[in-house]
Design an enzyme around this catalytic site. Sequence first.
Site, mmCIF file in Angstrom:
data_model
loop_
_atom_site.group_PDB
_atom_site.id
_atom_site.type_symbol
_atom_site.label_atom_id
_atom_site.label_comp_id
_atom_site.label_asym_id
_atom_site.label_seq_id
_atom_site.Cartn_x
_atom_site.Cartn_y
_atom_site.Cartn_z
ATOM 1 N N ARG A 273 15.525 6.798 -2.380
ATOM 2 C CA ARG A 273 13.960 6.484 -2.903
ATOM 3 C C ARG A 273 12.975 6.466 -1.890
ATOM 4 O O ARG A 273 13.358 6.283 -0.523
ATOM 5 C CB ARG A 273 13.990 5.067 -3.456
ATOM 6 C CG ARG A 273 14.800 5.075 -4.665
ATOM 7 C CD ARG A 273 15.245 3.626 -5.276
ATOM 8 N NE ARG A 273 16.135 3.338 -4.422
ATOM 9 C CZ ARG A 273 16.799 1.919 -4.458
ATOM 10 N NH1 ARG A 273 16.329 1.230 -5.481
ATOM 11 N NH2 ARG A 273 17.536 1.759 -3.440
ATOM 12 N N LYS B 232 26.573 -8.823 -1.658
ATOM 13 C CA LYS B 232 25.177 -9.007 -2.537
ATOM 14 C C LYS B 232 25.650 -10.147 -3.672
ATOM 15 O O LYS B 232 26.766 -10.126 -3.835
ATOM 16 C CB LYS B 232 24.729 -7.735 -3.191
ATOM 17 C CG LYS B 232 24.527 -6.568 -2.471
ATOM 18 C CD LYS B 232 24.020 -5.651 -3.665
ATOM 19 C CE LYS B 232 23.690 -4.327 -2.811
ATOM 20 N NZ LYS B 232 23.064 -3.418 -3.565
ATOM 21 N N HIS C 89 20.232 5.857 -11.018
ATOM 22 C CA HIS C 89 21.525 6.361 -10.449
ATOM 23 C C HIS C 89 22.006 7.437 -11.456
ATOM 24 O O HIS C 89 22.740 8.308 -10.824
ATOM 25 C CB HIS C 89 22.546 5.222 -10.745
ATOM 26 C CG HIS C 89 22.224 4.048 -9.774
ATOM 27 N ND1 HIS C 89 22.122 2.673 -10.541
ATOM 28 C CD2 HIS C 89 22.409 3.810 -8.404
ATOM 29 C CE1 HIS C 89 21.888 1.726 -9.442
ATOM 30 N NE2 HIS C 89 22.243 2.233 -8.417
ATOM 31 N N SER D 286 18.435 -1.987 -8.919
ATOM 32 C CA SER D 286 19.031 -2.810 -9.827
ATOM 33 C C SER D 286 18.616 -4.498 -9.798
ATOM 34 O O SER D 286 18.547 -4.964 -10.996
ATOM 35 C CB SER D 286 20.628 -2.993 -9.615
ATOM 36 O OG SER D 286 21.318 -1.434 -9.555
HETATM 37 P P1 ADP Z 1 24.306 -0.005 -2.520
HETATM 38 O O1 ADP Z 1 24.649 -1.229 -2.632
HETATM 39 O O2 ADP Z 1 25.321 1.217 -1.844
HETATM 40 O O3 ADP Z 1 22.825 0.318 -2.079
HETATM 41 P P2 ADP Z 1 23.372 0.851 -5.269
HETATM 42 O O4 ADP Z 1 23.996 0.399 -6.503
HETATM 43 O O5 ADP Z 1 22.254 -0.061 -5.051
HETATM 44 O O6 ADP Z 1 24.509 0.494 -4.045
HETATM 45 O O7 ADP Z 1 22.845 2.209 -5.075
HETATM 46 C C1 ADP Z 1 23.731 3.186 -5.146
HETATM 47 C C2 ADP Z 1 23.165 4.464 -4.628
HETATM 48 O O8 ADP Z 1 22.213 4.878 -5.583
HETATM 49 C C3 ADP Z 1 22.363 4.331 -3.240
HETATM 50 O O9 ADP Z 1 22.421 5.801 -2.653
HETATM 51 C C4 ADP Z 1 20.921 4.099 -3.622
HETATM 52 O O10 ADP Z 1 20.127 4.373 -2.666
HETATM 53 C C5 ADP Z 1 20.791 5.203 -4.788
HETATM 54 N N1 ADP Z 1 19.888 4.605 -5.781
HETATM 55 C C6 ADP Z 1 19.203 3.346 -6.054
HETATM 56 N N2 ADP Z 1 18.556 3.095 -6.872
HETATM 57 C C7 ADP Z 1 18.175 4.526 -7.127
HETATM 58 C C8 ADP Z 1 17.285 5.068 -7.990
HETATM 59 N N3 ADP Z 1 16.226 4.392 -8.700
HETATM 60 N N4 ADP Z 1 17.001 6.473 -8.103
HETATM 61 C C9 ADP Z 1 17.757 7.290 -7.038
HETATM 62 N N5 ADP Z 1 18.875 6.840 -6.504
HETATM 63 C C10 ADP Z 1 19.057 5.472 -6.486
#
Ligand code: ADP
Length: 160
Positions: free
Chosen positions: A90, A41, A17, A128
Amino acid sequence: MTIAICPGSFDPITNGHLEVIQRAAKLFDKLIVGVYATPHKYLTFTVEERVDLIRKATSNIPNVEVQYFTGLTVEFARQVGAQVMVRGLRMTLDFEREFDMAMMNKKLYPGLELVCFMAAQQYQFLSSSLLKEVAGLDGAIDDLVPSCVAEALRKKAMGE
Ligand code: ADP
């Protein structure tokens, strides 16, 4: 002035992120990281904890702000006056879901542009949820998260 939001659950923020946030902050005048307060979630961290960890991890980027929101992401974008929404992609995990959401969001708020950043190669596999699973089993995660998050995960594992 171009304002972008970067919405997500961030439970917790990872280096994947953070890498996207750092790149996006260079492109826009202001980047507001929007933390969904109540995603569908199971959450490990409260919304206050998630916001606090992101604030610590981004404290060195002057044009980044962190806020939480409830309800529709597009309404949050409207409230803060954002013209752009940033998401990270990803390779295998995200495309279809992002595509659906993008179509729906375009219908709900046609003026909001979506900008997707390809995840950095070293963080393609990082989510995460996987991170929390590994941390809970005492696996090494220090190079995958900001140091404040590694510390917070250790405390959670010890039941603090
Ligand atoms: P959500 O519940 O919206 O998926 P996340 O916190 O899981 O929230 O992810 C927020 C954003 O960050 C999303 O666009 C997700 O695809 C992106 N994201 C999650 N992990 C990574 C990563 N390892 N590298 C780049 N972007 C990521």
